[in-house]
Motif scaffolding. Sequence first.
Motif, PDB file in Angstrom:
ATOM      1  N   ALA A  65      20.875   6.447  25.359  1.00 29.01           N
ATOM      2  CA  ALA A  65      20.396   7.492  24.080  1.00 29.01           C
ATOM      3  C   ALA A  65      19.333   6.801  23.145  1.00 29.01           C
ATOM      4  O   ALA A  65      19.064   6.069  23.175  1.00 29.01           O
ATOM      5  CB  ALA A  65      21.469   7.447  22.926  1.00 29.01           C
ATOM      6  N   GLY A  66      18.368   8.553  22.909  1.00 31.95           N
ATOM      7  CA  GLY A  66      17.433   8.155  21.350  1.00 31.95           C
ATOM      8  C   GLY A  66      18.449   8.429  19.860  1.00 31.95           C
ATOM      9  O   GLY A  66      18.962   8.982  20.025  1.00 31.95           O
ATOM     10  N   VAL A  67      17.773   7.054  19.280  1.00 31.98           N
ATOM     11  CA  VAL A  67      18.037   6.836  18.130  1.00 31.98           C
ATOM     12  C   VAL A  67      17.703   7.018  16.597  1.00 31.98           C
ATOM     13  O   VAL A  67      16.259   6.074  17.273  1.00 31.98           O
ATOM     14  CB  VAL A  67      19.711   5.269  18.129  1.00 31.98           C
ATOM     15  CG1 VAL A  67      21.052   5.919  19.378  1.00 31.98           C
ATOM     16  CG2 VAL A  67      18.668   4.436  18.165  1.00 31.98           C
ATOM     17  N   THR A  68      17.606   7.103  16.141  1.00 31.76           N
ATOM     18  CA  THR A  68      17.084   6.711  14.740  1.00 31.76           C
ATOM     19  C   THR A  68      17.510   6.214  14.076  1.00 31.76           C
ATOM     20  O   THR A  68      18.579   5.651  13.512  1.00 31.76           O
ATOM     21  CB  THR A  68      16.436   7.916  14.151  1.00 31.76           C
ATOM     22  OG1 THR A  68      15.438   8.485  14.890  1.00 31.76           O
ATOM     23  CG2 THR A  68      15.768   7.004  12.955  1.00 31.76           C
ATOM     24  N   VAL A  69      17.183   4.393  13.655  1.00 31.06           N
ATOM     25  CA  VAL A  69      17.566   3.646  12.546  1.00 31.06           C
ATOM     26  C   VAL A  69      18.138   3.609  11.237  1.00 31.06           C
ATOM     27  O   VAL A  69      16.568   4.133  10.422  1.00 31.06           O
ATOM     28  CB  VAL A  69      17.018   2.095  12.688  1.00 31.06           C
ATOM     29  CG1 VAL A  69      17.792   1.379  12.156  1.00 31.06           C
ATOM     30  CG2 VAL A  69      16.575   1.308  14.082  1.00 31.06           C
ATOM     31  N   THR A  70      19.192   3.985  10.814  1.00 35.96           N
ATOM     32  CA  THR A  70      19.110   4.380   9.148  1.00 35.96           C
ATOM     33  C   THR A  70      19.784   2.911   8.382  1.00 35.96           C
ATOM     34  O   THR A  70      19.667   2.790   7.115  1.00 35.96           O
ATOM     35  CB  THR A  70      20.279   5.737   9.296  1.00 35.96           C
ATOM     36  OG1 THR A  70      21.931   4.466   9.559  1.00 35.96           O
ATOM     37  CG2 THR A  70      19.952   6.521   9.686  1.00 35.96           C
ATOM     38  N   LYS A  71      19.897   2.047   9.229  1.00 38.12           N
ATOM     39  CA  LYS A  71      20.767   1.057   8.244  1.00 38.12           C
ATOM     40  C   LYS A  71      20.150  -0.621   8.767  1.00 38.12           C
ATOM     41  O   LYS A  71      21.133  -0.024  10.290  1.00 38.12           O
ATOM     42  CB  LYS A  71      22.222   1.186   7.684  1.00 38.12           C
ATOM     43  CG  LYS A  71      22.629  -0.438   6.905  1.00 38.12           C
ATOM     44  CD  LYS A  71      23.509  -0.562   6.695  1.00 38.12           C
ATOM     45  CE  LYS A  71      24.074  -1.360   5.885  1.00 38.12           C
ATOM     46  NZ  LYS A  71      26.023  -1.265   5.503  1.00 38.12           N
TER      47      LYS A  71
END
Length: 295
Positions: A65-71
Amino acid sequence: MRMDRMNANTFRTGMMFASIALSSLPSALGAQPASPAATPSTAPGIRQLSYADLADLALSAQVVAGVTVTKAERLKGELAPGLQAGNARFLIEAQTAMLLRGAEGLPGSVSYIVDVPLDARGKAPSLKKNRLVIFGNRVPQRPQELRLTSPYSQVTWTQNIESLLRAILTEATASTAPPVVTGIGNAFHVPGAIPGESESQIFLTTPNNRPISLTILRRPGEQPQWAVALGEMVDDSASAPARDTLLWYRLACFLPTTMPERSTASLGASDAQAVRDDYGFVLKQLGNCGRTIAR
């Protein structure tokens, strides 16, 4: 870690996940790396992953998966058991941006544990807002949690990495996907009608006994020709695989470096040597597998 930002259940979940993820990292790619330089990169340009690296990672994971770190919550002390010197451990919460592999889908946000190398000053990298590709397995009964499959399973997203992963996974799920190669079966050699002419056929082994074989043709004054057949019969459509394709990967990264003696046990000495020479030619044509991370 600030306890006022996590309730007791989340804390216990994070600790359980950290224990599983970091103690169970040995997988298709092997144990945790021995030095910080071998740990996964989260900054652009630090590591160039090869086709073989990406295939190893993608084909061994339930989820890509491609993700964007939020925390990114740093875990220290007793919350980071077994952490190697020169690394920092984080509990990551990330927004799902794309799903390249995952039959059961993926929630809009996921969490996982990752170790990342400290910089030259001993500081941990800033992970928040980073765009990443992760390779993980599902945690039973915890749909929003993933367990990374190896120490290398978080990489910085680039368009090239995404394109390569899409190509790998598309090939792997096609009905015509080449089988996994586990070794070499029997081999045969037939001299031609004139000196210098010959044909070798080398049968490969697969987990489900799907047929795959190598054919090497030699003619006087010509470059040897070789091809891969994915059926019982070798026909005119058989050819050598292009580099950085799934069939090339199955061969270049998994064929043994030498021909097993049992494969040529039924042949005479000269025919057995000819098969060994032809097999060496195939390996040379395939070239180096190109892995940059340990299996």
